[in-house]
Design a protein around this motif. Structure first.
Motif, PDB file in Angstrom:
ATOM      1  N   ALA A 174       0.752  -1.288   0.085  1.00 31.58           N
ATOM      2  CA  ALA A 174      -0.121  -0.101   0.092  1.00 31.58           C
ATOM      3  C   ALA A 174       0.904   1.218   0.069  1.00 31.58           C
ATOM      4  O   ALA A 174       0.512   2.374  -0.592  1.00 31.58           O
ATOM      5  CB  ALA A 174      -1.001  -0.075   1.079  1.00 31.58           C
ATOM      6  N   THR A 175       2.029   1.100   0.867  1.00 24.48           N
ATOM      7  CA  THR A 175       3.075   2.300   0.700  1.00 24.48           C
ATOM      8  C   THR A 175       3.493   2.790  -0.751  1.00 24.48           C
ATOM      9  O   THR A 175       3.524   3.842  -1.088  1.00 24.48           O
ATOM     10  CB  THR A 175       3.928   1.943   1.554  1.00 24.48           C
ATOM     11  OG1 THR A 175       3.500   1.796   3.037  1.00 24.48           O
ATOM     12  CG2 THR A 175       5.024   3.176   1.626  1.00 24.48           C
ATOM     13  N   ARG A 176       3.696   1.522  -1.553  1.00 22.35           N
ATOM     14  CA  ARG A 176       4.185   1.731  -2.935  1.00 22.35           C
ATOM     15  C   ARG A 176       3.295   2.519  -3.776  1.00 22.35           C
ATOM     16  O   ARG A 176       3.233   3.330  -4.505  1.00 22.35           O
ATOM     17  CB  ARG A 176       4.633   0.430  -3.414  1.00 22.35           C
ATOM     18  CG  ARG A 176       5.909  -0.128  -2.904  1.00 22.35           C
ATOM     19  CD  ARG A 176       6.276  -1.399  -3.146  1.00 22.35           C
ATOM     20  NE  ARG A 176       6.424  -1.719  -4.707  1.00 22.35           N
ATOM     21  CZ  ARG A 176       7.397  -2.521  -5.127  1.00 22.35           C
ATOM     22  NH1 ARG A 176       7.836  -3.544  -4.122  1.00 22.35           N
ATOM     23  NH2 ARG A 176       7.368  -2.680  -6.408  1.00 22.35           N
ATOM     24  N   MET A 177       1.752   2.101  -3.417  1.00 26.72           N
ATOM     25  CA  MET A 177       0.712   2.528  -4.112  1.00 26.72           C
ATOM     26  C   MET A 177       0.550   3.927  -3.974  1.00 26.72           C
ATOM     27  O   MET A 177       0.506   4.720  -4.717  1.00 26.72           O
ATOM     28  CB  MET A 177      -0.538   1.707  -3.858  1.00 26.72           C
ATOM     29  CG  MET A 177      -1.790   2.231  -4.432  1.00 26.72           C
ATOM     30  SD  MET A 177      -2.537   3.434  -3.520  1.00 26.72           S
ATOM     31  CE  MET A 177      -2.929   2.683  -1.858  1.00 26.72           C
ATOM     32  N   ILE A 178       0.812   4.194  -2.554  1.00 27.27           N
ATOM     33  CA  ILE A 178       0.760   5.887  -2.070  1.00 27.27           C
ATOM     34  C   ILE A 178       1.585   6.589  -3.090  1.00 27.27           C
ATOM     35  O   ILE A 178       1.412   7.566  -3.180  1.00 27.27           O
ATOM     36  CB  ILE A 178       0.577   5.860  -0.544  1.00 27.27           C
ATOM     37  CG1 ILE A 178      -0.599   5.212   0.075  1.00 27.27           C
ATOM     38  CG2 ILE A 178       0.638   7.316  -0.126  1.00 27.27           C
ATOM     39  CD1 ILE A 178      -0.438   5.218   1.481  1.00 27.27           C
ATOM     40  N   LEU A 179       2.960   5.870  -2.752  1.00 25.47           N
ATOM     41  CA  LEU A 179       3.918   6.745  -3.503  1.00 25.47           C
ATOM     42  C   LEU A 179       3.722   7.026  -5.060  1.00 25.47           C
ATOM     43  O   LEU A 179       3.834   8.212  -5.386  1.00 25.47           O
ATOM     44  CB  LEU A 179       5.290   6.186  -3.536  1.00 25.47           C
ATOM     45  CG  LEU A 179       6.166   6.416  -2.027  1.00 25.47           C
ATOM     46  CD1 LEU A 179       7.207   5.451  -2.256  1.00 25.47           C
ATOM     47  CD2 LEU A 179       6.534   7.788  -2.035  1.00 25.47           C
ATOM     48  N   ASP A 180       3.035   6.187  -5.581  1.00 23.28           N
ATOM     49  CA  ASP A 180       2.782   6.340  -7.072  1.00 23.28           C
ATOM     50  C   ASP A 180       1.713   7.402  -7.236  1.00 23.28           C
ATOM     51  O   ASP A 180       1.634   8.214  -8.031  1.00 23.28           O
ATOM     52  CB  ASP A 180       2.098   4.952  -7.706  1.00 23.28           C
ATOM     53  CG  ASP A 180       3.534   4.240  -8.027  1.00 23.28           C
ATOM     54  OD1 ASP A 180       4.625   4.451  -8.135  1.00 23.28           O
ATOM     55  OD2 ASP A 180       2.903   2.634  -8.305  1.00 23.28           O
ATOM     56  N   LEU A 181       0.741   7.554  -6.220  1.00 24.58           N
ATOM     57  CA  LEU A 181      -0.431   8.269  -6.307  1.00 24.58           C
ATOM     58  C   LEU A 181       0.028   9.747  -6.085  1.00 24.58           C
ATOM     59  O   LEU A 181      -0.509  10.734  -6.582  1.00 24.58           O
ATOM     60  CB  LEU A 181      -1.403   7.859  -5.394  1.00 24.58           C
ATOM     61  CG  LEU A 181      -3.062   7.996  -5.796  1.00 24.58           C
ATOM     62  CD1 LEU A 181      -3.181   7.417  -6.945  1.00 24.58           C
ATOM     63  CD2 LEU A 181      -3.831   7.371  -4.381  1.00 24.58           C
ATOM     64  N   VAL A 182       0.772  10.064  -4.948  1.00 26.53           N
ATOM     65  CA  VAL A 182       0.904  11.410  -4.473  1.00 26.53           C
ATOM     66  C   VAL A 182       1.916  12.265  -5.586  1.00 26.53           C
ATOM     67  O   VAL A 182       1.953  13.388  -5.087  1.00 26.53           O
ATOM     68  CB  VAL A 182       1.444  11.551  -2.958  1.00 26.53           C
ATOM     69  CG1 VAL A 182       0.350  10.546  -2.557  1.00 26.53           C
ATOM     70  CG2 VAL A 182       2.889  10.767  -2.824  1.00 26.53           C
ATOM     71  N   GLY A 183       2.607  11.722  -6.381  1.00 27.93           N
ATOM     72  CA  GLY A 183       3.724  12.543  -6.964  1.00 27.93           C
ATOM     73  C   GLY A 183       4.724  12.953  -6.168  1.00 27.93           C
ATOM     74  O   GLY A 183       5.193  12.352  -5.464  1.00 27.93           O
TER      75      GLY A 183
END
Ligand SMILES: Cc1ncc(C[n+]2csc(CCOP(=O)(O)OP(=O)(O)O)c2C)c(N)n1
Ligand SMILES: [Mg+2]
Length: 183
Positions: A6-15
């Motif tokens: 989920a952390t990796r997903m968040i990094l992708d999302l937040v720019g």
């Protein structure tokens, strides 16, 4: 849901948006998932992740993402009341709720015994809240939180990892220096 994925997903999302991370596994996993100057890793300062993020949110217009932990937030629940009082439109709090103080030996926290942090947030006048269990749900609500005014308070129920990432080589002074230079 697993925190590292989920952390990796968040990094992708937040720019390029700033992220403040709770101490321990949350910080270690953020570092391994994608070390960047706009990651503010906390170290030792249990309970202060969302307090620091609140201070940042009040001093910038950018969205600030706080990745907090259940045990830490339980130790400093006044932070939730302060967020409700100040109503920062640009603050997004994600609480990794594994229902335990994992780093110190997996002792069960209050959320394992019925404390509902989302309800605490609602009781503190935070209108935009959610509790999610799947990574896809987290992604959906986070996309909304990044688009729409907050404050947002998202409880992400996670399964604890069987193995932890190696401890990240964090130097608090360097974190502060790197982070400040990005504004
Ligand atoms: C004031 C204070 N008390 C205790 C600790 C020891 N400590 C470090 S991490 C931690 C548990 C944090 O729990 P949580 O926020 O739920 O994160 P998790 O370990 O579950 O990822 C504790 C008790 C500390 N660093 N500071
Ligand atoms: Mg925890």
């Amino acid at each position: 849901m697993h925190r590292y994925s989920a952390t990796r997903m968040i990094l992708d999302l937040v720019g390029d948006l700033p992220i403040v991370a709770n101490l321990g596994p949350t910080t270690d996993e953020l570092w391994h998932a994608g070390h960047r100057d706009r990651n503010f890793y906390t170290y030792g300062s249990m309970g202060l992740c969302s307090s620091i993020a609140l201070g940042m949110a009040l001093s910038t217009d950018e969205k600030i993402v706080s990745l907090d932990g259940d045990g830490s937030l339980l130790m400093n629940m006044g932070t939730i009341a302060s967020i409700g009082r100040e109503q920062p439109r640009n603050l997004v709090v994600v609480v990794w709720d594994n229902e335990q103080w994992a780093q110190t030996g997996n002792q069960l926290s209050h959320t394992a015994y019925g404390t509902d942090l989302e309800q605490v947030a609602r009781g503190c006048n935070i209108a935009n809240t959610a509790t999610v269990r799947e990574e896809e749900e987290l992604q959906t609500v986070l996309m909304q939180a990044l688009e729409e005014d907050g404050p947002w308070f998202i409880v992400a129920k996670i399964e604890e990892e069987a193995e932890y990432m190696p401890v990240a080589p964090i130097e608090p002074e360097m974190t502060l220096y790197r982070f400040r230079n990005t504004f």
